[in-house]
Enzyme design. Structure first.
Site, PDB file in Angstrom:
ATOM      1  N   HIS A 111      46.241  48.708  39.558  1.00  0.00           N
ATOM      2  CA  HIS A 111      45.074  48.349  38.744  1.00  0.00           C
ATOM      3  C   HIS A 111      44.767  49.451  37.720  1.00  0.00           C
ATOM      4  O   HIS A 111      43.670  50.011  37.670  1.00  0.00           O
ATOM      5  CB  HIS A 111      43.845  48.099  39.631  1.00  0.00           C
ATOM      6  CG  HIS A 111      42.848  47.184  38.981  1.00  0.00           C
ATOM      7  ND1 HIS A 111      42.072  46.313  39.700  1.00  0.00           N
ATOM      8  CD2 HIS A 111      42.487  47.011  37.689  1.00  0.00           C
ATOM      9  CE1 HIS A 111      41.281  45.628  38.878  1.00  0.00           C
ATOM     10  NE2 HIS A 111      41.521  46.042  37.652  1.00  0.00           N
ATOM     11  N   LEU A 112      45.754  49.696  36.860  1.00  0.00           N
ATOM     12  CA  LEU A 112      45.640  50.762  35.867  1.00  0.00           C
ATOM     13  C   LEU A 112      45.246  50.259  34.483  1.00  0.00           C
ATOM     14  O   LEU A 112      45.201  51.056  33.535  1.00  0.00           O
ATOM     15  CB  LEU A 112      46.977  51.513  35.761  1.00  0.00           C
ATOM     16  CG  LEU A 112      47.482  52.216  37.024  1.00  0.00           C
ATOM     17  CD1 LEU A 112      48.800  52.910  36.734  1.00  0.00           C
ATOM     18  CD2 LEU A 112      46.450  53.205  37.537  1.00  0.00           C
ATOM     19  N   GLY A 113      44.966  48.962  34.356  1.00  0.00           N
ATOM     20  CA  GLY A 113      44.717  48.390  33.030  1.00  0.00           C
ATOM     21  C   GLY A 113      43.668  49.120  32.220  1.00  0.00           C
ATOM     22  O   GLY A 113      43.791  49.262  30.998  1.00  0.00           O
ATOM     23  N   ALA A 114      42.619  49.594  32.880  1.00  0.00           N
ATOM     24  CA  ALA A 114      41.542  50.297  32.167  1.00  0.00           C
ATOM     25  C   ALA A 114      41.603  51.796  32.377  1.00  0.00           C
ATOM     26  O   ALA A 114      40.671  52.508  31.998  1.00  0.00           O
ATOM     27  CB  ALA A 114      40.190  49.763  32.635  1.00  0.00           C
ATOM     28  N   ASP A 150      43.751  28.470  25.085  1.00  0.00           N
ATOM     29  CA  ASP A 150      42.360  28.854  25.355  1.00  0.00           C
ATOM     30  C   ASP A 150      41.481  27.721  24.833  1.00  0.00           C
ATOM     31  O   ASP A 150      41.428  27.480  23.629  1.00  0.00           O
ATOM     32  CB  ASP A 150      42.005  30.169  24.657  1.00  0.00           C
ATOM     33  CG  ASP A 150      40.667  30.728  25.136  1.00  0.00           C
ATOM     34  OD1 ASP A 150      39.731  29.928  25.332  1.00  0.00           O
ATOM     35  OD2 ASP A 150      40.556  31.953  25.306  1.00  0.00           O
ATOM     36  N   CYS A 177      47.676  41.416  34.107  1.00  0.00           N
ATOM     37  CA  CYS A 177      46.842  42.622  34.061  1.00  0.00           C
ATOM     38  C   CYS A 177      45.372  42.228  33.986  1.00  0.00           C
ATOM     39  O   CYS A 177      44.533  43.022  33.531  1.00  0.00           O
ATOM     40  CB  CYS A 177      47.203  43.486  32.855  1.00  0.00           C
ATOM     41  SG  CYS A 177      48.857  44.188  32.924  1.00  0.00           S
ATOM     42  N   ARG A 221      43.105  39.489  36.475  1.00  0.00           N
ATOM     43  CA  ARG A 221      42.474  39.424  37.792  1.00  0.00           C
ATOM     44  C   ARG A 221      43.502  38.936  38.813  1.00  0.00           C
ATOM     45  O   ARG A 221      44.275  38.005  38.544  1.00  0.00           O
ATOM     46  CB  ARG A 221      41.272  38.475  37.793  1.00  0.00           C
ATOM     47  CG  ARG A 221      40.267  38.679  36.672  1.00  0.00           C
ATOM     48  CD  ARG A 221      39.718  40.078  36.594  1.00  0.00           C
ATOM     49  NE  ARG A 221      39.001  40.506  37.770  1.00  0.00           N
ATOM     50  CZ  ARG A 221      38.632  41.765  37.978  1.00  0.00           C
ATOM     51  NH1 ARG A 221      38.941  42.700  37.097  1.00  0.00           N
ATOM     52  NH2 ARG A 221      37.963  42.084  39.061  1.00  0.00           N
ATOM     53  N   LYS A 243      39.199  38.752  23.658  1.00  0.00           N
ATOM     54  CA  LYS A 243      39.414  40.028  22.959  1.00  0.00           C
ATOM     55  C   LYS A 243      40.690  40.711  23.423  1.00  0.00           C
ATOM     56  O   LYS A 243      41.471  41.207  22.608  1.00  0.00           O
ATOM     57  CB  LYS A 243      38.198  40.933  23.162  1.00  0.00           C
ATOM     58  CG  LYS A 243      36.957  40.469  22.395  1.00  0.00           C
ATOM     59  CD  LYS A 243      35.815  41.440  22.590  1.00  0.00           C
ATOM     60  CE  LYS A 243      34.651  41.128  21.663  1.00  0.00           C
ATOM     61  NZ  LYS A 243      34.066  39.805  21.879  1.00  0.00           N
ATOM     62  N   ASP A 269      49.530  44.198  37.799  1.00  0.00           N
ATOM     63  CA  ASP A 269      48.612  45.340  37.852  1.00  0.00           C
ATOM     64  C   ASP A 269      47.419  45.053  38.753  1.00  0.00           C
ATOM     65  O   ASP A 269      46.689  45.975  39.122  1.00  0.00           O
ATOM     66  CB  ASP A 269      48.123  45.683  36.438  1.00  0.00           C
ATOM     67  CG  ASP A 269      47.239  46.911  36.404  1.00  0.00           C
ATOM     68  OD1 ASP A 269      47.651  47.940  36.974  1.00  0.00           O
ATOM     69  OD2 ASP A 269      46.129  46.840  35.828  1.00  0.00           O
ATOM     70  N   GLU A 293      42.754  44.371  47.082  1.00  0.00           N
ATOM     71  CA  GLU A 293      42.941  45.739  46.597  1.00  0.00           C
ATOM     72  C   GLU A 293      42.073  46.691  47.406  1.00  0.00           C
ATOM     73  O   GLU A 293      40.872  46.465  47.510  1.00  0.00           O
ATOM     74  CB  GLU A 293      42.590  45.831  45.111  1.00  0.00           C
ATOM     75  CG  GLU A 293      43.462  44.965  44.206  1.00  0.00           C
ATOM     76  CD  GLU A 293      43.085  45.065  42.726  1.00  0.00           C
ATOM     77  OE1 GLU A 293      42.187  45.880  42.390  1.00  0.00           O
ATOM     78  OE2 GLU A 293      43.667  44.332  41.925  1.00  0.00           O
TER      79      GLU A 293
END
Length: 575
Positions: free
Chosen positions: A303-306, A188, A250, A252, A168, A276, A281
């Site tokens: 780690h700002l992806g979300a 994929d 962005c 893992r 997604k 990211d 961390e």
């Protein structure tokens, strides 16, 4: 012989306050949803607990909600004696021991869709920042310099974006890149070329994507093992990439071998990297990571992806909804340690899941003893669905009264394997006696079945076949052993075999009336479904009497019923 069986899981019906623990900061909307939908529940927020502190208190809670900070270890899960679900308000579950949760029957859910747009947009922001040196130019001009020539960038139009992982998030990134007039090639193994082509994406092998990409972005989960994705991009893969290519992660942190990446940047093989996420961390004192952060070709964010307002509300409400569903006895839509069930599929399968669980519980109470081989046959349209949840439901029903472990949909398969229970499936879209019918057949270790020992009709008859169907969305049992019947598998049910002759129903009904036991439903199951002519004086035929009652039947009434001589094999089950 009179037999009375009551599942141990049904023994404790005492009311208990539902308690939910939240140990990381989540959006207030998620907490409000919990309190609104479950006003009787106690919702506690306790942030910053160490694993040891969490293990001390978790035994009082039925649900735990975390983000990435809380470490949900095997010790924590083992201490959660009432714990039914751990919800991760986000995608990654690296901080949760999912293997331990599975063994303990604890559902782990995440929110795989709540931050899709946020992660995709952050990826594009990192891509454009790499192309135009935005962070470095910003720092330079704020430092009083005007160094335009140093920050000469490139246009992304007509460049090739390689996408590893076309789920997604990967697909959302691809669509945005196509809007920027980039060419998109992806790898994929779970996406068909036709599906990708419909979205304007070309599929290639892993090596082809690496060699063609001007920008490479990663959007796959982090898994370990020989075929895992940990260290997916290492020295060999970096050597395959174009000279001057740019790498974006962005997803893992563990997907990239960070030491190999540092070497590639130092040697000038890559024009830049945007990170990211990291293997550790926060970064703290990791020397390799500190060198990466200091590198002038690296753009980094914590780690700002979300980290958008919309995403945080989305993941919080998503995981709250799933916690509510599980605590109300339902099945979540995004269980990490269970088969993914689409909502439309779950709606079809739910009554069959109930049916299979009831069939398993019915068998173990009617025919207690060791199990080694089970054959399940599906007939009708139901056979065309993904039936893994139904098999898990059957295992739950078979094992919950004989296993010390808490058996549920999550650990059912694992416990069956540990107990040496072999299960095979037969599927046919051709209807049987009912449009959609499921048949459970218990086999001996050599693979044979035996409906009875000795002559039919005597007291040691075995019930090794049970068939069920869903009628008007209600589970029904339609066959027990060699007898055709139809009843709802719920509550106290009296089973007894009798000589197929007049007066048997009246005798059983009179005894139950004498015991002040109300009959809710009665069915007499013959060996043959079609009407037949009874031969007077023939006492060899038997029938199965199934009587659903509202109350427990006293032992004296069961003994008296067994002593009539014409009624035998008296057994009470509780479903």
């Amino acid at each position: 012989m009179t037999q009375v069986h009551e599942p141990t899981s049904q023994a404790d019906n005492s009311p208990q306050t539902i308690r939910i623990l939240i140990t990381d900061k989540i959006a207030r909307e998620g907490i409000d949803l919990l309190k609104e939908q479950m006003p009787e529940a106690q919702v506690d927020e306790r942030r910053g607990l160490t694993p040891e502190q969490l293990a001390e208190v978790i035994g009082d809670y039925h649900a735990l909600i975390v983000r990435s900070e809380t470490q949900v270890t095997a010790d924590v899960l083992s201490a959660g004696t009432n714990l039914k679900i751990v919800g991760r308000a986000g995608v990654g579950v690296d901080n949760i021991d999912t293997n331990a949760a599975t063994r303990l029957g604890i559902i782990v859910v995440n929110s795989p869709t709540g931050n899709i747009m946020a992660a995709a947009e952050h990826t594009i922001a990192m891509l454009m920042s790499l192309a135009r040196h935005v962070p470095a130019a910003n720092a330079s001009i704020k430092g009083g310099k005007w160094d335009r020539s140093r920050f000469m960038g490139i246009e992304v139009r007509n460049r090739v974006l390689g996408v590893i992982g076309l789920g997604k998030v990967g697909m959302a990134v691809a669509r945005r890149a196509l809007g920027l007039e980039m060419q998109v090639v992806a790898y994929d193994p779970f996406v068909s070329p036709e599906q990708a082509r419909k979205n304007g994406v070309e599929m290639g092998t892993f090596e082809e994507v690496l060699t063609r990409a001007d920008f490479l972005t990663l959007h796959t989960s982090l898994t370990s093992g020989p075929q895992g994705t940990r260290g997916l991009i290492s020295e060999h893969e970096l050597q395959l990439m174009k000279s001057g290519a740019r790498l974006i992660n962005c997803a893992r942190g563990g997907l990239i071998n960070e030491k190999a990446l540092l070497n590639a940047l130092n040697e000038g093989r890559l024009a830049g990297a945007a990170l990211d996420v990291f293997s550790q961390e926060p970064i703290r004192d990791d020397e390799t990571l500190l060198q990466l952060l200091a590198h002038d070709r690296v753009i980094a964010t914590p780690h700002l992806g979300a980290s958008t307002e919309e995403a945080q509300v989305g993941v919080a409400t998503d995981v709250a909804e799933q916690v509510i569903t599980v605590l109300n006895g339902g099945f979540p839509r995004a269980a990490v340690n269970a088969p993914l069930i689409l909502p439309e599929t779950l709606k079809v399968l739910e009554p069959y899941m109930t049916l299979l669980e009831k069939m398993g519980r019915l068998y173990t109470q009617l025919q207690p003893g060791p199990l080694s081989k089970i054959e399940i046959t599906y007939n009708g349209d139901i056979a065309s669905y993904d039936l893994r949840p139904l098999q898990a439901a059957l295992i739950k029903g078979l094992l919950e009264s004989v296993s010390e472990a808490h058996v549920n949909m999550i650990n059912a398969q694992l416990l069956a394997k540990e107990r040496g229970l072999e299960i095979t499936e037969q599927k046919s879209t051709t209807p049987a006696e009912f449009a959609n019918q499921v048949t459970l057949r218990v086999l001996s270790p050599n693979g044979n079945s035996s409906s009875f020992i000795g002559k039919p009709g005597i007291e040691d008859e075995h019930f090794d076949v049970i068939s069920g169907a869903v009628v008007y969305d209600e589970p029904r049992i339609v066959r027990v052993g060699r007898y055709w019947t139809e009843f709802v598998p719920e509550g106290y049910i009296l089973f007894c075999r009798n000589l197929d002759q007049p007066g048997m129903i009246g005798r059983a009904g009179t005894l139950l009336g004498k015991a002040q036991v109300n009959i809710r439903h009665m069915d007499v199951g013959p060996v043959e479904r079609k009407p037949r002519t009874r031969v007077p004086g023939n006492t060899t035929d038997t029938a199965l009497m199934v009587i659903s009652v509202d109350d427990a039947i006293p032992d004296w009434a069961l003994r008296e019923l067994s002593e009539t001589g014409d009624i035998f094999g008296v057994t009470v089950v509780n479903l």
